[in-house]
Design an enzyme around this catalytic site. Structure first.
Site, PDB file in Angstrom:
ATOM      1  N   HIS A  45     -47.249  -4.398  10.333  1.00 21.19           N
ATOM      2  CA  HIS A  45     -48.564  -4.425  10.973  1.00 21.19           C
ATOM      3  C   HIS A  45     -48.439  -4.396  12.487  1.00 21.19           C
ATOM      4  CE1 HIS A  45     -47.644  -8.850  10.740  1.00 21.19           C
ATOM      5  NE2 HIS A  45     -48.200  -8.864  11.943  1.00 21.19           N
TER       6      HIS A  45
ATOM      7  N   HIS B  44     -48.669  -8.144  19.161  1.00 14.75           N
ATOM      8  CA  HIS B  44     -47.283  -7.988  18.698  1.00 14.75           C
ATOM      9  C   HIS B  44     -47.173  -6.912  17.633  1.00 14.75           C
ATOM     10  CE1 HIS B  44     -48.588 -11.083  15.633  1.00 14.75           C
ATOM     11  NE2 HIS B  44     -47.838 -10.361  14.842  1.00 14.75           N
TER      12      HIS B  44
ATOM     13  N   GLU C  93     -42.011  -9.234  15.822  1.00 14.99           N
ATOM     14  CA  GLU C  93     -41.861 -10.080  14.644  1.00 14.99           C
ATOM     15  C   GLU C  93     -41.069  -9.308  13.589  1.00 14.99           C
ATOM     16  OE1 GLU C  93     -45.601 -10.958  12.715  1.00 14.99           O
ATOM     17  OE2 GLU C  93     -44.754 -12.595  11.529  1.00 14.99           O
TER      18      GLU C  93
END
Lengths: 134, 134
Positions: free
Chosen positions: B7, B79, B130
């Site tokens: 994502h 992010h 991430e």
């Protein structure tokens, strides 16, 4: 209207260093650099299974990412690009919604040779948003 | 090591307004909001054909996105999250490369109930990154 996420563009001050990070530290496949003087950037693609990350380094005077890097000297997330089926229909829908298309308001040929437009980030909650007709 | 882009996370100050933009102006499919008090955010997913965009609004005191929105009051790109096969192997490789894993350096359970870690943006050319084991 939005279909696939075509790419995420990250601006970096030093493309060679960024390529080393994505290849060696993150174990990703990264393409060879392409210089696009008419777009003011040198680009590589980090090739993921479902989309790609574009790493952009400024090229020449008046690069469109120079101001971003002046504000974010380490680099950062620059824009998102979504695919649409019909860029003119997309533009008409956006303008009818009151959104601002950057430049003269007409789609132009982007860095991949396809028609694109950019929306003003102020109309998309702070995210610079590109649409590309694929 | 990097597999799919899981994502892209965008922080927004007003989730309801952002949902309206993505649904009505951009014609995307957007999920119902989920409150994740233990992660300090309320989230919706913009569902694309190949990945998803997470829209995050702060929830409660000490939200992890509060400082970002104080600096970027209109919102912006927060992010990127990549999938990896083995989060512990990924952590070991990153630490051996000199990268800084945020927090105590150990993977923890993220907002999707999967083990995740975050890399210091200063080690990834300004992009908060991430990794999630899927």
């Amino acid at each position: 209207m939005l279909q696939r996420l075509n790419h995420v563009a990250l601006a970096v001050p030093d493309l060679q260093a960024a390529v080393a990070t994505y290849r060696s530290m993150l174990g990703a496949s990264v393409s060879a650099p392409q210089s696009l003087p008419e777009h003011g950037v040198t680009v590589v693609f980090v090739e993921l299974e479902n989309t790609k990350i574009e790493l952009l380094e400024p090229l020449g005077e008046n690069s469109p990412i120079a101001a971003f890097l002046a504000k974010n000297p380490k680099g950062g997330m620059h824009h998102l690009c979504y695919e649409v089926a019909d860029i003119v229909a997309a533009r008409d829908r956006l303008v009818a919604s009151g959104a601002r298309v950057l430049g003269d308001g007409e789609p132009r040929v982007g860095a991949h040779g396809k028609p694109v437009l950019f929306l003003h980030p102020g109309d998309v909650h702070g995210t610079l948003t590109e649409l590309e007709q694929v």
